[in-house]
Design a protein around this motif. Structure first.
Motif, mmCIF file in Angstrom:
data_model
loop_
_atom_site.group_PDB
_atom_site.id
_atom_site.type_symbol
_atom_site.label_atom_id
_atom_site.label_comp_id
_atom_site.label_asym_id
_atom_site.label_seq_id
_atom_site.Cartn_x
_atom_site.Cartn_y
_atom_site.Cartn_z
ATOM 1 N N TYR A 1 -69.662 -6.782 29.763
ATOM 2 C CA TYR A 1 -70.115 -7.289 28.458
ATOM 3 C C TYR A 1 -69.006 -7.183 27.418
ATOM 4 O O TYR A 1 -69.264 -7.312 26.218
ATOM 5 C CB TYR A 1 -71.360 -6.524 27.992
ATOM 6 C CG TYR A 1 -72.487 -6.624 28.989
ATOM 7 C CD1 TYR A 1 -73.199 -7.807 29.125
ATOM 8 C CD2 TYR A 1 -72.801 -5.563 29.830
ATOM 9 C CE1 TYR A 1 -74.204 -7.929 30.066
ATOM 10 C CE2 TYR A 1 -73.805 -5.674 30.777
ATOM 11 C CZ TYR A 1 -74.496 -6.857 30.888
ATOM 12 O OH TYR A 1 -75.497 -6.986 31.820
ATOM 13 N N ASN A 2 -67.785 -6.940 27.890
ATOM 14 C CA ASN A 2 -66.635 -6.772 27.005
ATOM 15 C C ASN A 2 -66.521 -7.919 25.991
ATOM 16 O O ASN A 2 -66.492 -9.089 26.387
ATOM 17 C CB ASN A 2 -65.376 -6.691 27.895
ATOM 18 C CG ASN A 2 -64.100 -6.661 27.097
ATOM 19 O OD1 ASN A 2 -63.513 -7.683 26.838
ATOM 20 N ND2 ASN A 2 -63.696 -5.497 26.686
ATOM 21 N N ASN A 3 -66.520 -7.547 24.736
ATOM 22 C CA ASN A 3 -66.377 -8.492 23.625
ATOM 23 C C ASN A 3 -67.516 -9.493 23.459
ATOM 24 O O ASN A 3 -67.361 -10.489 22.762
ATOM 25 C CB ASN A 3 -65.046 -9.252 23.738
ATOM 26 C CG ASN A 3 -63.908 -8.392 23.265
ATOM 27 O OD1 ASN A 3 -63.929 -7.904 22.137
ATOM 28 N ND2 ASN A 3 -62.928 -8.154 24.106
ATOM 29 N N ALA B 1 -68.657 -12.139 14.378
ATOM 30 C CA ALA B 1 -68.589 -10.928 15.212
ATOM 31 C C ALA B 1 -67.138 -10.496 15.401
ATOM 32 O O ALA B 1 -66.821 -9.308 15.353
ATOM 33 C CB ALA B 1 -69.233 -11.205 16.561
ATOM 34 N N LEU C 1 -65.555 -6.955 14.108
ATOM 35 C CA LEU C 1 -64.890 -5.988 14.996
ATOM 36 C C LEU C 1 -63.461 -5.704 14.536
ATOM 37 O O LEU C 1 -62.995 -4.565 14.598
ATOM 38 C CB LEU C 1 -64.885 -6.513 16.437
ATOM 39 C CG LEU C 1 -66.245 -6.512 17.139
ATOM 40 C CD1 LEU C 1 -66.164 -7.201 18.489
ATOM 41 C CD2 LEU C 1 -66.766 -5.094 17.317
ATOM 42 N N LEU D 1 -63.971 -0.024 26.558
ATOM 43 C CA LEU D 1 -64.585 -0.881 27.584
ATOM 44 C C LEU D 1 -65.313 -2.079 26.974
ATOM 45 O O LEU D 1 -65.250 -3.193 27.494
ATOM 46 C CB LEU D 1 -65.579 -0.074 28.418
ATOM 47 C CG LEU D 1 -64.985 0.846 29.477
ATOM 48 C CD1 LEU D 1 -66.062 1.754 30.052
ATOM 49 C CD2 LEU D 1 -64.341 0.039 30.598
ATOM 50 N N LEU D 2 -65.993 -1.828 25.850
ATOM 51 C CA LEU D 2 -66.817 -2.894 25.270
ATOM 52 C C LEU D 2 -66.040 -3.836 24.354
ATOM 53 O O LEU D 2 -66.322 -5.016 24.290
ATOM 54 C CB LEU D 2 -67.977 -2.285 24.474
ATOM 55 C CG LEU D 2 -69.116 -1.677 25.296
ATOM 56 C CD1 LEU D 2 -70.094 -0.955 24.394
ATOM 57 C CD2 LEU D 2 -69.853 -2.745 26.081
ATOM 58 N N PHE D 3 -65.056 -3.279 23.633
ATOM 59 C CA PHE D 3 -64.402 -4.103 22.613
ATOM 60 C C PHE D 3 -62.894 -4.275 22.829
ATOM 61 O O PHE D 3 -62.224 -4.888 22.002
ATOM 62 C CB PHE D 3 -64.663 -3.508 21.217
ATOM 63 C CG PHE D 3 -66.110 -3.343 20.908
ATOM 64 C CD1 PHE D 3 -66.951 -4.442 20.853
ATOM 65 C CD2 PHE D 3 -66.669 -2.081 20.713
ATOM 66 C CE1 PHE D 3 -68.308 -4.294 20.588
ATOM 67 C CE2 PHE D 3 -68.017 -1.922 20.449
ATOM 68 C CZ PHE D 3 -68.842 -3.036 20.389
ATOM 69 N N ARG E 1 -56.553 -7.276 19.416
ATOM 70 C CA ARG E 1 -57.537 -8.170 18.789
ATOM 71 C C ARG E 1 -56.877 -8.910 17.616
ATOM 72 O O ARG E 1 -56.972 -10.125 17.495
ATOM 73 C CB ARG E 1 -58.743 -7.371 18.288
ATOM 74 C CG ARG E 1 -59.771 -8.206 17.532
ATOM 75 C CD ARG E 1 -60.984 -7.374 17.216
ATOM 76 N NE ARG E 1 -61.593 -6.872 18.434
ATOM 77 C CZ ARG E 1 -62.413 -7.587 19.204
ATOM 78 N NH1 ARG E 1 -62.731 -8.816 18.867
ATOM 79 N NH2 ARG E 1 -62.917 -7.075 20.300
ATOM 80 N N VAL F 1 -70.798 -8.119 23.115
ATOM 81 C CA VAL F 1 -71.925 -7.263 22.724
ATOM 82 C C VAL F 1 -72.650 -7.786 21.486
ATOM 83 O O VAL F 1 -73.877 -7.968 21.502
ATOM 84 C CB VAL F 1 -71.431 -5.819 22.458
ATOM 85 C CG1 VAL F 1 -72.574 -4.926 22.014
ATOM 86 C CG2 VAL F 1 -70.791 -5.266 23.711
ATOM 87 N N LEU F 2 -71.883 -8.033 20.421
ATOM 88 C CA LEU F 2 -72.537 -8.418 19.163
ATOM 89 C C LEU F 2 -73.249 -9.756 19.292
ATOM 90 O O LEU F 2 -74.353 -9.930 18.785
ATOM 91 C CB LEU F 2 -71.509 -8.455 18.021
ATOM 92 C CG LEU F 2 -70.838 -7.113 17.706
ATOM 93 C CD1 LEU F 2 -69.924 -7.255 16.498
ATOM 94 C CD2 LEU F 2 -71.853 -6.025 17.437
ATOM 95 N N GLU F 3 -72.605 -10.706 19.985
ATOM 96 C CA GLU F 3 -73.225 -12.030 20.165
ATOM 97 C C GLU F 3 -74.541 -11.899 20.942
ATOM 98 O O GLU F 3 -75.551 -12.501 20.577
ATOM 99 C CB GLU F 3 -72.294 -12.981 20.923
ATOM 100 C CG GLU F 3 -71.187 -13.577 20.089
ATOM 101 C CD GLU F 3 -69.932 -12.706 20.069
ATOM 102 O OE1 GLU F 3 -70.016 -11.536 20.510
ATOM 103 O OE2 GLU F 3 -68.888 -13.183 19.591
#
Lengths: 472, 298
Positions: free
Chosen positions: B160-162, A409, A413, A457-459, A203, B164-166
């Motif tokens: 939903y990778n990256n 966002a 992160l 998985l999400l970030f 990131r 989520v917050l949006e």
């Protein structure tokens, strides 16, 4: 992703096979792993393995000068390969520039070759074997396959840790049984490494890349933020790789050395190098610094020894003047620190002593040391010297300007990732009972693993980006 | 080996699957409850806008086609789907998804010089996963993104990778005014120094080109009129392989192709550009007005 398929197959195969076939299985897997990047370069690795194996075996047969010549031949072979593949074009570029400056028309030709992946790592590991055998600290390995595996063991083949024969060779001969504690520890270490790499390092790399690659159009404050991000990025990238390597080895019962020990919590530069890339810094200490006389020489020679080690460390990282300057900065700061320490030991000016005491207050010392290390990273990250000085100039002269920001966002992160990694380091440093992955309560451990998996998985940034240190 | 270890692994895997499904469900519900934001607008454009004229392309499409002017002239609803940093692959996936919801009368595809050149990171389509989750991409398309994309998409979280917050953030606040959603984003008029280095690009990537042909095929099969257009750019073009291939392919397929490169009839001077490749709002209006004249009658 390919590794997530390769790794369980190799680990499962290792435990299913009888002990006598395991070395072959690991060696074959390591060859496949290396050939995945550029198959033909396995030949280079093969040549150095054969040379060092025979040198090792023959070192015990000879005495006196012959032994020395044998060691020199091995070092020349290893360093020679490194010189051709890593430094030849750099050398030619500089010689041609000199010719041009002197108004001479002569030009040396460049080699059109790619640097074999992890060349500096396995070359240094191979050299440590012959040196240790020469010194009599290690018996030569007679089993060619086991020796080849020592150089090629896949978890640490491309980016270390650079192991010593004393700590690795015997492990390949021991019978390893499936140990749930090892497997559990190893998998958690790999998961944590993956988190640091995919969620934090990759990131931050987006911001660092866009700021550094287009530094002319960036403000000084943006470049300061980018450099801070790079400091965290390279730590998470490299220590993440080391964790994955150690974890992968641990699941099979192998212990690789710890390569990072919370380096950004170091209170001075000497402490930093005891915590950062430990396998490389200890290599230079054992095979360059001590043979030069270490600190048991006159002050001037001591300073020279420190400088030589750091310049070599710089050039080890890459064939570019930026790495030389990076090494030089670390060398000079280390010398300054050693001199201050020496001064501090002697009775003297009370005011200066009090000032030194203030700067030795740990939180302040950690911040100052981090700032120095981060400043040096500018030279490590910059593509060339001109860019590095351009960035430093902007950081110093245009710091009072708006910061280029990604979305709220994204920044949130990025900062959360940095806080998690540095928070975990601080918890470990000060022995706070926050090691959630290794908590005594099973539910807490499992919840932490789940959170890390979901976090990845999400970030995570899934862009097939390579590890920074693979290029060295 | 103790049995408890195996049970722990089983619990962990089961817990992971459960947590993944739960987070996926929460995110899916959040998508349905969005009130504003980029994702809400995009979802609206894809599923509810039902525009008769659809503009596809990268950032140049997004900033060049003033769909308000197109609507005024044609009295048909028009929508701009141009997305920054996307390639023909994403345009194809987007068109496929759009056709799942409704059939437009006209598709305008903006192709820029170098679109079929170099290496392409097909991962660019990933941010669209939350929008296109109802219309899964087929195996071949997913393979273009990565050989393991299909496996990754078994996870309900990964799509939903990256984002989520949006997405969660867009479930709060004032509802967006859907009548103002056009997709067109004008670039400001600023005095900038532009370089006029010529474009001479012969790079070609057949895997990207393949999706250009797929778009033509998709429109033919759905009986939709397709216009391929290359909007103006400041740099003079000496040769561009993409444009040459587009010209040939359009001729063969009977698709109308409008090329504004090297156009000296319109006053596309430096004052019309934000940078070498993008028109500013003044340039976009001038270009759209001219483009409208070339549109077929509805």
């Amino acid at each position: 992703m390919e590794f997530l398929i390769f790794y369980p197959i190799v680990t499962l195969g290792y435990f299913l096979l009888a002990q006598k076939y395991r070395w072959f299985w690991l060696l074959a897997a390591s060859c496949y792993f290396y050939m995945f990047f550029k198959p033909i370069y396995i030949l280079i690795l093969g040549v150095t393995i054969v040379i060092d194996y025979f040198v090792g075996v023959n070192l015990v047969k000879f005495k006196g000068k012959k032994r020395k010549w044998l060691l020199v031949a091995s070092i020349i072979a290893n360093v020679g390969i490194l010189a051709v593949f890593k430094y030849y074009n750099f050398f030619v570029g500089n010689v041609n520039a000199l010719f041009a400056t002197a108004g001479m028309g002569a030009r040396l030709g460049y080699l059109n070759i790619l640097l074999p992946i992890g060349l500096s790592f396995h070359t240094f590991q191979a050299m440590s074997y012959t040196i240790e055998v020469y010194r009599g600290n290690q018996q030569p390995e007679k089993h060619f396959g086991i020796y080849a595996l020592y150089v090629m063991f896949y978890p640490q083949l491309v980016a270390g840790p650079i192991e010593r024969p004393q700590s690795m060779l015997h492990q390949f001969k021991e019978k390893k049984t499936f140990n749930q504690a090892d497997v559990s520890y190893g998998l958690k270490l790999m998961l944590w490494g993956l988190f640091k790499k995919i969620v934090v390092a990759d990131r931050l790399a987006v911001y660092v890349g866009s700021a550094y690659d287009n530094y002319i159009n960036q403000t000084g404050s943006t470049l300061i933020v980018a450099t801070f991000f790079f400091a965290i990025q390279i730590y998470c990238d490299f220590s993440g790789y080391s964790d994955i390597a150690r974890g992968a080895a641990k699941t099979m019962g192998f212990d690789l050395m710890i390569n990072f020990r919370r380096p950004y919590l170091a209170a001075n530069i000497t402490d930093f190098w005891r915590r950062w890339h430990i396998s490389l810094s200890s290599w230079f200490k054992d095979y360059v610094y001590f043979p030069l006389g270490g600190n048991k020489v006159r002050l001037v020679q001591w300073c020279r020894n420190i400088l030589i080690v750091f310049l070599l460390s710089g050039i080890w990282h890459g064939a570019n003047w930026t790495f030389v300057i990076w090494g030089l900065i670390h060398g000079l700061v280390t010398i300054a620190h050693k001199l201050v320490e020496k001064f501090d030991e002697k009775p003297g000016n009370v005011f200066v002593k009090k000032l030194l005491l203030l700067f030795s207050w740990k939180p302040l010392a950690v911040v100052i040391n981090f700032a120095i290390v981060t400043f040096a990273w500018v030279f490590f990250r910059a593509a060339n010297v001109e860019q590095a000085f351009g960035i430093v100039g902007k950081m110093l002269l245009h710091a009072n300007a708006p910061i280029f920001g990604k979305t709220g966002a994204w920044m949130l992160l990025a900062c959360a990732g940095i806080a998690i990694v540095l928070g975990a380091d601080m918890a470990e440093e000060y022995r706070l009972k926050l090691a959630l992955l290794h908590h005594s309560n099973t539910a807490v451990r499992m919840a932490s693993v789940l959170m890390l998996c979901l976090g990845i998985l999400l970030f995570g940034i899934f862009r097939n980006s390579s590890f920074i240190y693979f290029q060295f | 080996m103790k049995l408890t270890f195996i049970w722990r692994v089983v619990f962990l895997v089961a817990g992971l699957i459960l947590a993944d499904r739960m987070v996926g469900w929460v995110m899916h519900s959040a998508i349905q409850r969005q009130r504003n934001g980029v994702y809400y607008e995009f979802k609206y454009k894809v599923t509810q806008a039902k525009a008769a004229i659809v503009v596809l392309g990268s950032s140049r499409a997004n900033h060049h086609y003033n769909v308000n002017l197109i609507e005024e002239a044609t009295h048909e609803k028009a929508m701009n789907y141009g997305q920054d940093g996307t390639s023909v692959f994403t345009h194809y996936i987007l068109l496929k998804t759009l056709l799942h919801w409704h059939k437009p009368k006209l598709v305008v595809l903006d192709i820029k010089p170098g679109d079929f050149g170099g290496t392409q990171n097909f991962n660019e389509v990933a941010p669209l996963y939350p929008i296109i989750d109802e219309v899964a991409m087929d195996g071949d398309d997913l393979n273009m993104v990565s050989p393991f994309e299909k496996i990754k998409l078994y996870s309900q979280c990964y799509r939903y990778n990256n984002q989520v917050l949006e997405i969660l953030g867009s479930t709060r606040g004032k509802p967006a005014d859907t009548s103002a959603i056009t997709g067109y984003s004008a670039l400001p008029v600023k005095s900038v120094v532009l370089d006029n280095l010529t474009i001479n690009d012969s790079s070609f990537n057949s895997s990207i080109y393949k999706y250009f042909k797929q778009i033509i095929l998709l429109c033919k099969q759905a009986n939709i009129r397709l216009i391929v257009c290359t909007s103006p750019c400041y740099r003079p073009v000496v040769f561009d392989r993409t444009i040459a291939v587009v010209e040939t392919e359009c001729k063969i397929s009977g698709v109308e192709y409008i090329n504004y490169l090297n156009n000296t009839l319109l006053p596309f001077d430096a004052g019309m550009f934000k940078d070498e490749m993008h028109l500013n709002t003044k340039g976009a209006d001038a270009f759209t007005q001219d483009f409208i004249k070339r549109l077929p009658p509805f």
